[in-house]
Scaffold this active site. Structure first.
Site, PDB file in Angstrom:
ATOM      1  N   GLY A 242       0.832  -1.196   0.000  1.00 37.23           N
ATOM      2  CA  GLY A 242       0.000   0.000   0.000  1.00 37.23           C
ATOM      3  C   GLY A 242       0.863   1.241   0.000  1.00 37.23           C
ATOM      4  N   SER A 243       0.304   2.316   0.516  1.00 34.92           N
ATOM      5  CA  SER A 243       0.989   3.601   0.463  1.00 34.92           C
ATOM      6  C   SER A 243       2.168   3.649   1.449  1.00 34.92           C
ATOM      7  CB  SER A 243       0.001   4.713   0.819  1.00 34.92           C
ATOM      8  OG  SER A 243      -0.543   4.452   2.092  1.00 34.92           O
ATOM      9  N   GLY A 247       2.879   2.163   5.345  1.00 37.80           N
ATOM     10  CA  GLY A 247       4.098   1.466   5.754  1.00 37.80           C
ATOM     11  C   GLY A 247       4.775   2.141   6.934  1.00 37.80           C
ATOM     12  N   GLU A 264       5.749  -3.381   0.669  1.00 38.25           N
ATOM     13  CA  GLU A 264       5.697  -3.063  -0.775  1.00 38.25           C
ATOM     14  C   GLU A 264       4.897  -1.772  -0.877  1.00 38.25           C
ATOM     15  OE1 GLU A 264       7.161  -4.671  -3.185  1.00 38.25           O
ATOM     16  OE2 GLU A 264       7.668  -6.600  -2.291  1.00 38.25           O
ATOM     17  N   CYS A 298       1.585   0.660  -8.834  1.00 36.51           N
ATOM     18  CA  CYS A 298       2.745   1.093  -8.046  1.00 36.51           C
ATOM     19  C   CYS A 298       3.921   1.331  -8.976  1.00 36.51           C
ATOM     20  CB  CYS A 298       3.086   0.060  -6.990  1.00 36.51           C
ATOM     21  SG  CYS A 298       3.185  -1.595  -7.656  1.00 36.51           S
TER      22      CYS A 298
HETATM   23  P1  NAD Z   1      -3.445   2.270   1.348  1.00 38.45           P
HETATM   24  O1  NAD Z   1      -2.136   2.454   2.017  1.00 38.45           O
HETATM   25  O2  NAD Z   1      -4.471   3.292   1.513  1.00 38.45           O
HETATM   26  O3  NAD Z   1      -4.110   0.886   1.830  1.00 38.45           O
HETATM   27  C1  NAD Z   1      -3.459  -0.354   1.643  1.00 38.45           C
HETATM   28  C2  NAD Z   1      -3.956  -1.355   2.674  1.00 38.45           C
HETATM   29  O4  NAD Z   1      -3.437  -1.009   3.957  1.00 38.45           O
HETATM   30  C3  NAD Z   1      -5.475  -1.396   2.840  1.00 38.45           C
HETATM   31  O5  NAD Z   1      -5.876  -2.736   3.002  1.00 38.45           O
HETATM   32  C4  NAD Z   1      -5.704  -0.596   4.119  1.00 38.45           C
HETATM   33  O6  NAD Z   1      -6.872  -0.951   4.804  1.00 38.45           O
HETATM   34  C5  NAD Z   1      -4.477  -0.988   4.919  1.00 38.45           C
HETATM   35  N1  NAD Z   1      -4.050  -0.021   5.938  1.00 38.45           N
HETATM   36  C6  NAD Z   1      -4.031   1.318   5.850  1.00 38.45           C
HETATM   37  N2  NAD Z   1      -3.496   1.852   6.973  1.00 38.45           N
HETATM   38  C7  NAD Z   1      -3.173   0.813   7.779  1.00 38.45           C
HETATM   39  C8  NAD Z   1      -2.596   0.716   9.082  1.00 38.45           C
HETATM   40  N3  NAD Z   1      -2.253   1.805   9.770  1.00 38.45           N
HETATM   41  N4  NAD Z   1      -2.393  -0.504   9.600  1.00 38.45           N
HETATM   42  C9  NAD Z   1      -2.736  -1.613   8.901  1.00 38.45           C
HETATM   43  N5  NAD Z   1      -3.300  -1.589   7.678  1.00 38.45           N
HETATM   44  C10 NAD Z   1      -3.515  -0.385   7.124  1.00 38.45           C
HETATM   45  O7  NAD Z   1      -3.108   2.038  -0.212  1.00 38.45           O
HETATM   46  P2  NAD Z   1      -4.091   1.993  -1.469  1.00 38.45           P
HETATM   47  O8  NAD Z   1      -4.619   3.357  -1.747  1.00 38.45           O
HETATM   48  O9  NAD Z   1      -5.040   0.852  -1.345  1.00 38.45           O
HETATM   49  O10 NAD Z   1      -3.068   1.573  -2.638  1.00 38.45           O
HETATM   50  C11 NAD Z   1      -2.289   2.490  -3.364  1.00 38.45           C
HETATM   51  C12 NAD Z   1      -0.877   2.531  -2.828  1.00 38.45           C
HETATM   52  O11 NAD Z   1      -0.332   1.213  -2.767  1.00 38.45           O
HETATM   53  C13 NAD Z   1       0.063   3.308  -3.723  1.00 38.45           C
HETATM   54  O12 NAD Z   1       0.931   4.065  -2.929  1.00 38.45           O
HETATM   55  C14 NAD Z   1       0.815   2.226  -4.471  1.00 38.45           C
HETATM   56  O13 NAD Z   1       2.069   2.616  -4.967  1.00 38.45           O
HETATM   57  C15 NAD Z   1       0.942   1.185  -3.406  1.00 38.45           C
HETATM   58  N6  NAD Z   1       1.174  -0.138  -3.964  1.00 38.45           N
HETATM   59  C16 NAD Z   1       2.428  -0.653  -3.880  1.00 38.45           C
HETATM   60  C17 NAD Z   1       2.716  -1.873  -4.456  1.00 38.45           C
HETATM   61  C18 NAD Z   1       4.095  -2.445  -4.411  1.00 38.45           C
HETATM   62  O14 NAD Z   1       4.242  -3.624  -4.695  1.00 38.45           O
HETATM   63  N7  NAD Z   1       5.120  -1.675  -4.063  1.00 38.45           N
HETATM   64  C19 NAD Z   1       1.698  -2.600  -5.094  1.00 38.45           C
HETATM   65  C20 NAD Z   1       0.421  -2.042  -5.149  1.00 38.45           C
HETATM   66  C21 NAD Z   1       0.172  -0.808  -4.581  1.00 38.45           C
END
Ligand code: NAD
Length: 526
Positions: A242-243, A247, A264, A298
Site C-alpha cells: 500500500g501507500s 508502511g 511493498e 505502483c
Molecule cells: P493504502 O495504504 O491506503 O491501503 C493499503 C492497505 O493497507 C489497505 O488494506 C488498508 O486498509 C491498509 N491499511 C491502511 N493503513 C493501515 C494501518 N495503519 N495498519 C494496517 N493496515 C492499514 O493504499 P491503497 O490506496 O489501497 O493503494 C495504493 C498505494 O499502494 C500506492 O501508494 C501504491 O504505490 C501502493 N502499492 C504498492 C505496491 C508495491 O508492490 N510496491 C503494489 C500495489 C500498490
C-alpha cells in the site's frame, strides 16, 4: 469515450460470485453482524453489501492452530493446494478477471492479466515446493558438518491495496503456503468482492487437495482490521502492500514486538530516454506504463527524463498517441483508460496538476475530467471518475514530481548529460521501478550498474511497469525494501536455522578455543 457496457453491474457481480463458488452480496442490511457496501468505480454504483463475519482475532486464532499441523506437512504435499488453486484459476480466469474489472476498474485485458499473474505464481509455487533448499557450508572443525535448513515461519498477515486486488494476495499466499505458513488476508476496503471470490477458490483448492485446515482466511474491514493483525503477537510476518503512509505506521508497530515485515509501498518510477533511443518503441513503452490502469499501478511511469535533442519530438509523439486513447468503461474491450478508483483520487490528480502549473509546468495534453458511464443512473450514483491522462513539461524536477500521485500524470524534464539524468532519476524518496530507453550498450549498462538506477527494478527498453513473476519484485527507500514473488523471495516466509553436527568423538571448539583442556589458548567464541 468508448461505448458503455455496464448494465446491471450489481446483478452481474452476484452472478460472477456464484459462478466462482462464493455467496452473492447482500442486497440490503442483514439482521445481525456488520456489513459494508461494495462499490464499483466503473459507474460509482453500489454492488451490494458485504457481510463481515470473521474478526482479525478469530482468524489469527484459527490460523495459529492450523499452523501447528500444516507446518509438519511435507512441502511437496503442501504444493498440492497451490496446484489445485492454479487449476481453479485457469478454469475461472474470465469470471475473476471480469470481477477485477468491475471492482477495481481495470480494463478487460488487465483484469485477465492480473488473474494470469496468479496462475503464473501458482505454477512457480508448485515447482518451488520441491526446491526449498539450504546450503551446506564447509566447517573449520574435523568430523563436523554445517548446514542451513529453512523451516515454516508461522502465521502470515497479508494486507493488500486496491489496485492489485487479487494478484498481490497470490504472490504472498502461494509462497507462504508452500513455506508451511498459514495466511490471514486483509484486502483493501475498496475491493472486498474480488477478495471474497478468491477466498472461495482458495477454500475449494484446499478441499480438492484434501486439506481440512483453515490454511488461508479472509478478514474484511478497514484500517483497524489491518492494525489488529499488525499488533497481534501471533503473527510472525506482516506483508503489507500500500501507500508509504501506511508502511510508516505499520513498520514501527511490528518492529516494536520484534515481528517481521515485508513492505511493498509507493513508487515514483521514471524512464530516461537517450538520444539513441528507438522512439517508436519508446512511445509505446511509455504510453503503456504511464496510462495503463489509469496510472494507478505502483510501477506506473510518472517521470520521463529525456535528452534535450529528442524531447520535442518525443513529446509531440506522446501527445499524438494520448489523443487517440479510448477512455471509458473498462468492461468495453476497446477501452484503454478506465476510471480512477474514487473521488479522492481525482482531487489528488487535480491538485498535483495545479501545483505543477504553479511550478512553471505546461500541460501538453490531458488533465480534464470527462463523463463516464453511470452518470445520472437510476440508483443515484455519481458516476465513475474518468480523466484524460496528462503529459506535463516541467522546467525542472520540483516537489510535486517527488511525490507519488496515484493517477495518469507523466512529467517530462530534459537533460544534457547522462550522469545528471541519473542523479535526477534517483533524487526522489521512492525506489521501486525504473527504465532507460537507449540502443547504446554503454548507457544501458551504466544505468544498471551500482552507480545507475537505485531502484529494486531497472529495465532497458521496457517501461517500468508489467513485471513477470519469476523475478523478485519490490523496491528500495520509501518503497520499503521488501521482495515478493519470484527468485528467492520465498526466504522471507521461512525461518533459517544453522545446524552444526559433530559426527566425531572429539569436541573441538570454533576459533581454536580450548576450554578445560591442558593446552589453553586465547580466542573468541560466539
Ligand atoms: P493504502 O495504504 O491506503 O491501503 C493499503 C492497505 O493497507 C489497505 O488494506 C488498508 O486498509 C491498509 N491499511 C491502511 N493503513 C493501515 C494501518 N495503519 N495498519 C494496517 N493496515 C492499514 O493504499 P491503497 O490506496 O489501497 O493503494 C495504493 C498505494 O499502494 C500506492 O501508494 C501504491 O504505490 C501502493 N502499492 C504498492 C505496491 C508495491 O508492490 N510496491 C503494489 C500495489 C500498490
Amino acid at each position: 469515450m468508448t461505448a458503455t457496457t455496464t448494465a446491471g453491474l450489481a446483478d452481474r457481480t452476484s452472478e460472477l460470485l456464484r459462478s466462482l463458488g462464493a455467496e452473492p452480496l447482500l442486497p440490503s442490511a442483514p439482521n445481525s453482524g456488520e456489513a459494508r457496501a461494495a462499490r464499483s468505480p466503473v459507474t460509482g454504483e453500489t454492488l451490494g453489501l458485504v457481510p463481515v463475519t470473521v474478526t482479525a482475532e478469530e482468524a489469527v486464532t484459527a490460523a495459529a492452530s492450523a499452523f501447528a499441523e500444516w507446518s509438519t506437512v511435507p512441502a511437496p504435499v503442501r504444493g498440492a493446494v497451490v496446484r489445485e488453486l492454479g487449476e481453479l484459476l485457469r478454469e475461472h480466469k474470465s469470471a475473476l478477471g471480469e470481477l477485477v474489472s468491475i471492482e477495481a476498474g481495470k480494463i478487460v485485458s488487465e483484469g485477465l492479466g492480473e488473474v494470469q499473474e496468479m496462475i503464473d505464481i501458482c505454477d512457480f509455487g508448485v515447482g518451488l515446493s520441491r526446491q526449498l533448499h539450504g546450503s551446506t557450508i564447509a566447517t573449520e572443525r574435523p568430523g563436523h558438518r554445517m548446514m542451513e535448513q529453512w523451516h515454516p515461519l508461522g502465521v502470515v498477515a497479508v494486507i493488500t491495496a486496491f489496485n492489485f486486488p487479487v494478484a498481490v494476495w497470490s504472490w504472498n499466499t502461494v509462497l507462504a503456503l508452500v513455506a508451511g505458513d498459514t495466511v490471514v488476508w486483509k484486502p483493501s476496503e475498496k475491493t472486498p468482492v474480488t477478495a471474497i471470490a478468491v477466498q472461495a477458490l482458495a477454500d475449494e483448492a484446499a478441499r480438492r487437495a484434501g486439506v481440512d485446515l483453515p490454511v488461508t482466511q479472509l478478514v474484511l474491514g478497514e484500517r483497524d482490521a489491518g492494525e489488529a493483525l499488525v499488533d497481534d503477537l501471533r503473527v510472525a510476518l506482516v506483508s503489507a502492500t500500500g501507500s508509504t503512509r501506511m508502511g510508516r505506521e505499520v513498520a514501527p508497530r511490528v518492529a516494536a514486538r520484534f515481528g517481521r515485515v515485508l513492505l511493498e509501498l509507493g513508487g515514483n518510477n521514471a524512464a530516461i530516454v537517450c538520444p539513441s533511443a528507438d522512439l517508436d518503441l519508446t512511445v509505446r513503452g511509455i504510453v503503456f506504463s504511464a496510462v495503463g490502469t489509469a496510472g494507478q499501478r505502483c510501477t506506473s511511469l510518472r517521470r520521463a527524463i529525456v535528452h534535450e535533442s529528442v524531447a520535442d519530438d518525443l513529446v509531440d509523439r506522446l501527445a499524438a498517441a494520448y489523443a487517440t486513447l479510448p477512455i471509458g468503461s473498462p468492461l468495453d474491450p476497446d477501452t484503454l483508460v478506465g476510471p480512477l478508483i474514487d473521488e479522492d483520487a481525482y482531487t489528488a490528480f487535480a491538485a498535483a496538476l495545479d501545483e505543477a502549473r504553479a511550478d512553471g509546468g505546461i500541460v501538453v495534453t490531458g488533465g480534464e475530467r470527462v463523463d463516464g458511464p453511470g452518470v445520472g443512473s437510476a440508483d443515484g450514483a455519481a458516476g465513475g471518475v474518468y480523466v484524460r491522462p496528462a503529459v506535463v513539461r516541467m522546467p525542472a524536477q520540483t516537489a510535486v514530481m517527488r511525490r507519488e500521485t496515484f493517477g495518469p500524470i507523466l512529467y517530462v524534464v530534459t537533460y544534457t548529460d547522462l550522469g545528471d539524468a541519473i542523479a535526477v532519476h534517483n533524487d526522489v524518496p521512492q525506489g521501486l521501478s525504473s527504465s532507460i530507453f537507449t540502443t547504446d550498450l554503454r548507457e544501458a549498462e551504466r544505468f544498471l550498474s551500482p552507480s545507475g538506477s537505485d531502484c529494486g527494478i531497472a529495465n532497458v527498453n521496457i517501461g517500468p511497469s508489467g513485471a513477470e513473476i519469476g523475478g523478485a519484485f519490490g523496491g528500495e527507500k520509501e518503497t520499503g525494501g521488501g521482495r515478493e514473488s519470484g527468485s528467492d523471495a520465498w526466504k522471507a516466509y521461512m525461518r533459517r536455522t544453522t545446524n552444526t553436527v559433530n559426527y566425531s568423538s572429539e569436541l573441538p571448539l570454533a576459533q581454536g578455543v580450548t576450554f578445560g583442556s591442558p593446552a589453553r589458548s586465547a580466542g573468541s567464541a560466539r
